[in-house]
Enzyme design. Structure first.
Site, PDB file in Angstrom:
ATOM      1  N   LYS A  27      16.809 -31.905  -1.393  1.00 24.95           N
ATOM      2  CA  LYS A  27      17.389 -32.462  -0.167  1.00 24.95           C
ATOM      3  C   LYS A  27      16.635 -33.703   0.314  1.00 24.95           C
ATOM      4  CE  LYS A  27      19.706 -28.418   1.943  1.00 24.95           C
ATOM      5  NZ  LYS A  27      21.039 -29.019   2.085  1.00 24.95           N
ATOM      6  N   THR A  71      18.530 -19.801  -0.763  1.00 28.88           N
ATOM      7  CA  THR A  71      17.839 -20.079   0.500  1.00 28.88           C
ATOM      8  C   THR A  71      17.454 -18.787   1.201  1.00 28.88           C
ATOM      9  OG1 THR A  71      19.864 -20.068   1.823  1.00 28.88           O
ATOM     10  CG2 THR A  71      19.215 -22.187   0.829  1.00 28.88           C
ATOM     11  N   ASP A 109      22.221 -27.161  10.090  1.00 24.16           N
ATOM     12  CA  ASP A 109      21.715 -26.458   8.915  1.00 24.16           C
ATOM     13  C   ASP A 109      22.093 -24.982   8.958  1.00 24.16           C
ATOM     14  OD1 ASP A 109      19.775 -26.721   6.504  1.00 24.16           O
ATOM     15  OD2 ASP A 109      19.104 -24.925   7.560  1.00 24.16           O
ATOM     16  N   ARG A 110      22.673 -24.513   7.855  1.00 25.00           N
ATOM     17  CA  ARG A 110      23.160 -23.139   7.789  1.00 25.00           C
ATOM     18  C   ARG A 110      22.020 -22.127   7.778  1.00 25.00           C
ATOM     19  NH1 ARG A 110      24.518 -27.706   6.797  1.00 25.00           N
ATOM     20  NH2 ARG A 110      23.876 -27.540   4.635  1.00 25.00           N
ATOM     21  N   THR A 111      21.006 -22.368   6.964  1.00 28.69           N
ATOM     22  CA  THR A 111      19.899 -21.418   6.862  1.00 28.69           C
ATOM     23  C   THR A 111      19.157 -21.283   8.188  1.00 28.69           C
ATOM     24  OG1 THR A 111      19.562 -21.605   4.482  1.00 28.69           O
ATOM     25  CG2 THR A 111      17.641 -21.037   5.791  1.00 28.69           C
ATOM     26  N   THR A 156      25.113 -20.827   1.367  1.00 31.61           N
ATOM     27  CA  THR A 156      24.790 -20.185   2.632  1.00 31.61           C
ATOM     28  C   THR A 156      25.963 -20.254   3.610  1.00 31.61           C
ATOM     29  OG1 THR A 156      22.491 -20.895   2.272  1.00 31.61           O
ATOM     30  CG2 THR A 156      23.023 -19.989   4.425  1.00 31.61           C
ATOM     31  N   ALA A 157      26.791 -21.286   3.492  1.00 34.40           N
ATOM     32  CA  ALA A 157      27.971 -21.416   4.361  1.00 34.40           C
ATOM     33  C   ALA A 157      28.927 -20.238   4.201  1.00 34.40           C
ATOM     34  CB  ALA A 157      28.697 -22.723   4.064  1.00 34.40           C
ATOM     35  N   CYS A 171      28.393 -25.176  -0.742  1.00 35.77           N
ATOM     36  CA  CYS A 171      27.195 -24.714  -0.035  1.00 35.77           C
ATOM     37  C   CYS A 171      27.286 -23.202   0.003  1.00 35.77           C
ATOM     38  CB  CYS A 171      27.136 -25.276   1.385  1.00 35.77           C
ATOM     39  SG  CYS A 171      25.841 -24.510   2.407  1.00 35.77           S
ATOM     40  N   CYS A 183      21.908 -21.666  -4.926  1.00 33.55           N
ATOM     41  CA  CYS A 183      21.965 -22.719  -3.919  1.00 33.55           C
ATOM     42  C   CYS A 183      22.458 -23.955  -4.634  1.00 33.55           C
ATOM     43  CB  CYS A 183      20.593 -22.963  -3.292  1.00 33.55           C
ATOM     44  SG  CYS A 183      20.575 -24.403  -2.190  1.00 33.55           S
TER      45      CYS A 183
END
Length: 239
Positions: free
Chosen positions: A165, A125, A47-49, A85-86, A83, A194
């Site tokens: 999600k 996020t 998970d990025r966050t 946050t990526a 995505c 997001c």
């Protein structure tokens, strides 16, 4: 036409919707006029966050680099990542993959600037907010970013992680409360920052003054692939 690579699975529903958007936005009368895409869908990427805000020591970067290098080896000439946050790792990805990667945040800020927006609300996020991805890029384009307060930011995270999600119905009352908070603080337009939030727009339950960053990514993907973009997708701010 140029081949598009997609680092997908971050999350799976967002990736599927991104693919649908690219197809819908392309002006095509035959299969052969659509964008050629190679999609690697790997939901096992950490998970990025969680990593960005320090709740996890497991970096998603090595997995994303590996996917990007696979796409490059398969002939991808541009890469999209559904995505947001990526994009915290955009510089490192570009250095490791050596294929142009569309920067969804830069493209979103440019689109808002082009249409005269000067204050934009941000729904994203915790990782995207705390890393100031949108705030910095909006500032570069002369736009002030407006953030939810702590309570309403927690609603945004619930919408992303507990609803979309998790495959549960979206709590639209929370979405509406966040929107009201941002509007009261001067937001002229609200960024769905997001790609899970994009799935709320897909249901057609939003009013005027929203910009879906995933639509920005899909639009740019059509253009860099040198396919024909439908005229109705020139301005993506809802009316």
């Amino acid at each position: 036409m140029k081949r598009l690579g997609v680092i997908g699975g971050l999350g799976p529903l967002a990736t599927a919707y991104f693919f649908e958007l690219v197809v819908r936005m392309t002006e095509a009368e035959t299969d052969q006029e659509h964008v050629e895409m190679i999609i690697l869908n790997d939901p096992s990427v950490p998970d990025r966050t969680s990593y960005v805000i320090g709740n996890s020591s497991e970096s998603p970067l090595p997995a994303m680099i590996g996917m990007g290098q696979q796409l490059a080896a398969l002939g991808a000439e541009n890469i999209a990542i559904p995505c947001i946050t990526a994009h915290y790792f955009h510089k490192e990805l570009m250095e490791a993959i050596h294929v142009p990667i569309i920067h969804i945040v830069e493209e979103t800020a440019e689109h808002l600037s082009y249409y005269g927006i000067r204050r934009a609300g941000i729904m994203a996020t915790d990782g995207t907010v705390q890393s100031e991805l949108f705030q910095r890029e909006l500032f570069n384009w002369g736009i002030e970013g407006v953030l939810p307060d702590k309570e309403h930011q927690s609603y945004v995270m619930d919408l992303i992680y507990q609803d979309v999600k998790a495959g549960r119905p979206v709590e639209m009352d929370k979405f509406d409360k966040v929107s009201e908070c941002l509007r009261e603080n001067g937001a002229e337009c609200i960024i769905l920052g997001c790609t899970e939030l994009s799935l709320i727009k897909r249901e057609g339950r939003l009013g005027a003054g929203y910009l879906d960053a995933m639509e920005i990514l899909a639009r740019k993907s059509v253009l860099v692939s040198e396919a024909c973009l439908k005229g109705e997708y020139q301005c993506l701010i809802t009316k």
